[in-house]
Motif scaffolding. Structure first.
Motif, PDB file in Angstrom:
ATOM      1  N   GLY A 161      33.098  49.028  42.548  1.00 24.95           N
ATOM      2  CA  GLY A 161      34.194  48.456  41.787  1.00 24.95           C
ATOM      3  C   GLY A 161      34.616  47.093  42.320  1.00 24.95           C
ATOM      4  N   CYS A 162      35.124  46.251  41.422  1.00 18.61           N
ATOM      5  CA  CYS A 162      35.500  44.888  41.827  1.00 18.61           C
ATOM      6  C   CYS A 162      36.644  44.882  42.831  1.00 18.61           C
ATOM      7  CB  CYS A 162      35.873  44.072  40.589  1.00 18.61           C
ATOM      8  SG  CYS A 162      34.478  43.758  39.478  1.00 18.61           S
ATOM      9  N   GLU A 163      37.543  45.843  42.724  1.00 21.89           N
ATOM     10  CA  GLU A 163      38.684  45.869  43.644  1.00 21.89           C
ATOM     11  C   GLU A 163      38.218  46.041  45.082  1.00 21.89           C
ATOM     12  OE1 GLU A 163      42.497  45.591  45.012  1.00 21.89           O
ATOM     13  OE2 GLU A 163      41.762  45.202  42.974  1.00 21.89           O
ATOM     14  N   TYR A 164      37.282  46.972  45.291  1.00 20.44           N
ATOM     15  CA  TYR A 164      36.791  47.212  46.648  1.00 20.44           C
ATOM     16  C   TYR A 164      35.794  46.148  47.079  1.00 20.44           C
ATOM     17  CZ  TYR A 164      34.111  49.221  50.475  1.00 20.44           C
ATOM     18  OH  TYR A 164      33.463  49.407  51.663  1.00 20.44           O
ATOM     19  N   LEU A 165      34.795  45.904  46.242  1.00 22.24           N
ATOM     20  CA  LEU A 165      33.697  45.024  46.644  1.00 22.24           C
ATOM     21  C   LEU A 165      34.171  43.592  46.857  1.00 22.24           C
ATOM     22  CD1 LEU A 165      30.673  45.262  47.192  1.00 22.24           C
ATOM     23  CD2 LEU A 165      30.249  44.607  44.823  1.00 22.24           C
ATOM     24  N   CYS A 166      35.147  43.150  46.083  1.00 21.46           N
ATOM     25  CA  CYS A 166      35.641  41.773  46.208  1.00 21.46           C
ATOM     26  C   CYS A 166      36.766  41.649  47.228  1.00 21.46           C
ATOM     27  CB  CYS A 166      36.111  41.259  44.853  1.00 21.46           C
ATOM     28  SG  CYS A 166      34.832  41.271  43.577  1.00 21.46           S
TER      29      CYS A 166
ATOM     30  N   GLN B  31      27.780  40.896  42.275  1.00 18.39           N
ATOM     31  CA  GLN B  31      28.169  41.501  41.014  1.00 18.39           C
ATOM     32  C   GLN B  31      28.876  42.823  41.258  1.00 18.39           C
ATOM     33  OE1 GLN B  31      25.168  41.843  38.012  1.00 18.39           O
ATOM     34  NE2 GLN B  31      24.800  39.651  37.875  1.00 18.39           N
ATOM     35  N   CYS B  32      29.899  43.090  40.482  1.00 13.83           N
ATOM     36  CA  CYS B  32      30.686  44.306  40.650  1.00 13.83           C
ATOM     37  C   CYS B  32      30.961  44.934  39.291  1.00 13.83           C
ATOM     38  CB  CYS B  32      31.997  43.994  41.381  1.00 13.83           C
ATOM     39  SG  CYS B  32      33.040  42.779  40.523  1.00 13.83           S
ATOM     40  N   ASN B  33      31.505  46.139  39.315  1.00 18.63           N
ATOM     41  CA  ASN B  33      31.818  46.887  38.104  1.00 18.63           C
ATOM     42  C   ASN B  33      33.334  46.911  37.934  1.00 18.63           C
ATOM     43  OD1 ASN B  33      32.194  48.735  36.045  1.00 18.63           O
ATOM     44  ND2 ASN B  33      30.667  50.179  36.809  1.00 18.63           N
ATOM     45  N   ALA B  34      33.822  46.193  36.933  1.00 18.55           N
ATOM     46  CA  ALA B  34      35.271  46.053  36.762  1.00 18.55           C
ATOM     47  C   ALA B  34      35.944  47.355  36.347  1.00 18.55           C
ATOM     48  CB  ALA B  34      35.568  44.967  35.729  1.00 18.55           C
ATOM     49  N   SER B  35      35.189  48.300  35.805  1.00 18.04           N
ATOM     50  CA  SER B  35      35.779  49.548  35.320  1.00 18.04           C
ATOM     51  C   SER B  35      35.666  50.687  36.324  1.00 18.04           C
ATOM     52  CB  SER B  35      35.118  49.953  34.004  1.00 18.04           C
ATOM     53  OG  SER B  35      33.721  50.167  34.188  1.00 18.04           O
ATOM     54  N   SER B  36      35.135  50.409  37.501  1.00 25.80           N
ATOM     55  CA  SER B  36      34.930  51.462  38.498  1.00 25.80           C
ATOM     56  C   SER B  36      35.940  51.344  39.635  1.00 25.80           C
ATOM     57  CB  SER B  36      33.506  51.381  39.067  1.00 25.80           C
ATOM     58  OG  SER B  36      33.337  52.291  40.132  1.00 25.80           O
ATOM     59  N   SER B  37      36.335  52.485  40.157  1.00 22.19           N
ATOM     60  CA  SER B  37      37.226  52.515  41.316  1.00 22.19           C
ATOM     61  C   SER B  37      36.466  52.890  42.588  1.00 22.19           C
ATOM     62  CB  SER B  37      38.361  53.516  41.082  1.00 22.19           C
ATOM     63  OG  SER B  37      37.828  54.827  40.838  1.00 22.19           O
ATOM     64  N   GLY B  38      35.143  52.957  42.496  1.00 17.99           N
ATOM     65  CA  GLY B  38      34.323  53.325  43.646  1.00 17.99           C
ATOM     66  C   GLY B  38      33.908  52.121  44.464  1.00 17.99           C
TER      67      GLY B  38
ATOM     68  N   LYS C 287      23.182  39.477  21.140  1.00 22.07           N
ATOM     69  CA  LYS C 287      23.937  40.481  21.886  1.00 22.07           C
ATOM     70  C   LYS C 287      24.643  39.792  23.044  1.00 22.07           C
ATOM     71  CE  LYS C 287      23.246  44.798  24.437  1.00 22.07           C
ATOM     72  NZ  LYS C 287      22.226  45.773  24.923  1.00 22.07           N
ATOM     73  N   PHE C 288      25.900  40.132  23.246  1.00 20.92           N
ATOM     74  CA  PHE C 288      26.677  39.524  24.317  1.00 20.92           C
ATOM     75  C   PHE C 288      26.977  40.568  25.386  1.00 20.92           C
ATOM     76  CE2 PHE C 288      27.464  37.011  20.541  1.00 20.92           C
ATOM     77  CZ  PHE C 288      27.378  35.708  21.009  1.00 20.92           C
ATOM     78  N   THR C 289      26.715  40.220  26.636  1.00 20.58           N
ATOM     79  CA  THR C 289      27.001  41.098  27.762  1.00 20.58           C
ATOM     80  C   THR C 289      27.901  40.411  28.763  1.00 20.58           C
ATOM     81  OG1 THR C 289      25.022  40.368  28.968  1.00 20.58           O
ATOM     82  CG2 THR C 289      24.774  42.279  27.519  1.00 20.58           C
ATOM     83  N   ASN C 290      28.752  41.184  29.398  1.00 17.16           N
ATOM     84  CA  ASN C 290      29.659  40.637  30.412  1.00 17.16           C
ATOM     85  C   ASN C 290      29.229  41.060  31.800  1.00 17.16           C
ATOM     86  OD1 ASN C 290      31.346  39.441  28.478  1.00 17.16           O
ATOM     87  ND2 ASN C 290      32.569  41.310  28.233  1.00 17.16           N
ATOM     88  N   THR C 291      29.237  40.147  32.718  1.00 14.83           N
ATOM     89  CA  THR C 291      28.983  40.447  34.122  1.00 14.83           C
ATOM     90  C   THR C 291      30.187  39.964  34.934  1.00 14.83           C
ATOM     91  OG1 THR C 291      27.830  38.327  34.442  1.00 14.83           O
ATOM     92  CG2 THR C 291      26.483  40.248  33.884  1.00 14.83           C
ATOM     93  N   HIS C 292      30.426  40.642  36.047  1.00  9.33           N
ATOM     94  CA  HIS C 292      31.582  40.331  36.877  1.00  9.33           C
ATOM     95  C   HIS C 292      31.096  39.959  38.271  1.00  9.33           C
ATOM     96  CE1 HIS C 292      33.834  42.241  33.614  1.00  9.33           C
ATOM     97  NE2 HIS C 292      32.976  43.255  33.708  1.00  9.33           N
ATOM     98  N   GLU C 293      31.591  38.877  38.819  1.00  8.12           N
ATOM     99  CA  GLU C 293      31.200  38.398  40.145  1.00  8.12           C
ATOM    100  C   GLU C 293      32.434  38.175  41.013  1.00  8.12           C
ATOM    101  OE1 GLU C 293      28.799  34.923  39.851  1.00  8.12           O
ATOM    102  OE2 GLU C 293      27.174  35.910  38.738  1.00  8.12           O
ATOM    103  N   CYS C 294      32.284  38.519  42.258  1.00  8.00           N
ATOM    104  CA  CYS C 294      33.406  38.404  43.198  1.00  8.00           C
ATOM    105  C   CYS C 294      33.723  36.946  43.516  1.00  8.00           C
ATOM    106  CB  CYS C 294      33.080  39.127  44.509  1.00  8.00           C
ATOM    107  SG  CYS C 294      32.941  40.924  44.333  1.00  8.00           S
ATOM    108  N   ASN C 295      34.997  36.633  43.591  1.00 12.97           N
ATOM    109  CA  ASN C 295      35.428  35.304  44.018  1.00 12.97           C
ATOM    110  C   ASN C 295      35.195  35.123  45.520  1.00 12.97           C
ATOM    111  OD1 ASN C 295      36.328  34.373  41.517  1.00 12.97           O
ATOM    112  ND2 ASN C 295      38.273  35.467  41.741  1.00 12.97           N
TER     113      ASN C 295
END
Length: 375
Positions: A329-334, A319-326, A367-375
């Motif tokens: 964050g999805c860009e780095y972690l994925c 799981q990653c944070n799509a709004s983070s650049s740390g 309540k709806f929540t979004n989660t992001h997972e690396c491909n």
């Protein structure tokens, strides 16, 4: 590993070297096999016989078992230290590509903790720091025969204006008051000595210059961990006097109640600036590195994709944070592979109201929540 010298005689030297390196890496994890005690020894009644049994199971080295038999009362503290090492390591790296999950495989580690990587350096240092912290606490609580409260320093404490302890009255900061060393300071010095004796009671990981060198690197990182706890000591004072006058201050040096986490933060900074070293004649370390530095001998993989040979579990499905650049964050972690977003519906009670004296009626909200997972 199988190496057929009859069929690959031209590659005989390569096969021999590869075999030696595999054996070295396997033996290189001996010093931290004891971390498996954190999930295998709950509720044990430590005695000379149980120390021998743990040695037979392969969780302690011969000399470590000797230390255990000589002072079984230190083992509960070391078991807690093993748990702390796992907890702090995974908490510290929870947003990194390498998230310290392989420490749970103890004592059967993968190559990320056997091959001389930065990650291995951190775990060696963190295990030493956790051991010192738990042993120091054991000393202060009187549960260890070899130590108790710390010996008071010879120098007097700083003036009140230099202290930040909340136990000192603010009105007393303008003038210097009488003081005395008191309380029960954490005996980090004795705890560090006990931890050193246990952690360094291990066989060399292999023979020859390379084995001595790897042992020297591991012991250096152990020392860096012990020093991280020593540097975490803080001065605490308590005021005594009429109406908070603070006419007398009682001071002692102690460790933070947050546990080895403080040392873990120090070691994370040193993990980022760790230095690479190479073997030298005689198996000794070059005299270029400060005692606080972490040292490694092998460059780490990027941990982006699964690679059993190098101990990488990959980040697929993390799981990653799509709004983070740390780091989280999805860009780095994925690793640039992209991510998928999953929407989850959660039903929860809401808009609750009291009726009469003791009846509560609530509605059900979605309540709806979004989660992001690396491909």
């Amino acid at each position: 590993m199988r190496c057929d010298f009859k069929r690959c005689r031209p590659l005989e030297q390569f096969c021999t070297l590869s075999f030696i390196l595999v054996i070295l890496f396997v033996q290189n994890g001996r010093c931290i096999k004891w971390l498996a005690l954190g999930h295998t020894s709950d509720g044990w009644n430590w005695s000379r016989e149980s120390c021998t049994g743990v040695r037979s199971s392969g969780l302690l080295e011969r000399k470590q078992a000797r230390v255990c038999r000589a002072a079984p009362d230190v083992m509960p503290s070391l078991v807690e230290a093993a748990k702390d090492t796992s907890t702090v390591c995974q908490q510290t790296f929870r947003y990194r590509r390498w998230n310290c999950s392989s420490i749970q495989l103890a004592p059967n580690y993968t190559q990320d903790l056997l091959g001389g990587t930065r990650e291995q350096a951190f775990v060696y240092a963190m295990s030493a720091a956790a051991a010192v912290w738990r042993l120091a606490r054991g000393c202060a609580l009187g549960s260890l025969a070899a130590c108790s409260c710390a010996t008071p320093p010879r120098r007097e404490p700083p003036s009140p204006s230099a202290l930040t302890s909340s136990s000192i009255a603010l009105g007393a900061l303008a003038s210097r008051s009488s003081f005395k060393w008191g309380g029960c300071g954490d005996d980090v010095k004795s705890a560090s000595r006990i931890a050193k004796r246990f952690l360094q009671a291990s066989s060399l990981p292999g023979s020859g210059t390379l084995g001595k060198f790897m042992h020297a690197v591991n012991m250096h990182n152990n020392r860096a961990g012990r020093r991280a706890v020593e540097q975490s000591l803080t001065l605490e004072c308590k005021c005594h006097g009429v109406s908070g006058s603070c006419s007398v201050r009682t001071c002692w040096r102690g460790l933070s109640s947050s546990g080895p986490v403080v040392a873990g933060k120090r070691l994370l900074q040193r993990y980022a600036t760790a230095a690479e070293v190479r073997a030298r004649p005689g198996g000794r370390l070059p005299p270029l590195y400060h005692h606080d530095n972490l040292l490694y001998t092998t460059k780490s993989p990027d941990y982006c994709l699964p690679d059993k040979k190098r101990g990488s579990l990959g980040t697929v499905g993390r799981q990653c944070n799509a709004s983070s650049s740390g780091y989280e964050g999805c860009e780095y972690l994925c690793c640039g592979r992209g991510h998928i977003t999953k929407t989850k519906e959660i039903l929860e009670r809401c808009q609750c109201k009291w009726y009469n004296c003791c009846y509560v009626k609530c509605k059900t909200c979605r309540k709806f929540t979004n989660t992001h997972e690396c491909n």
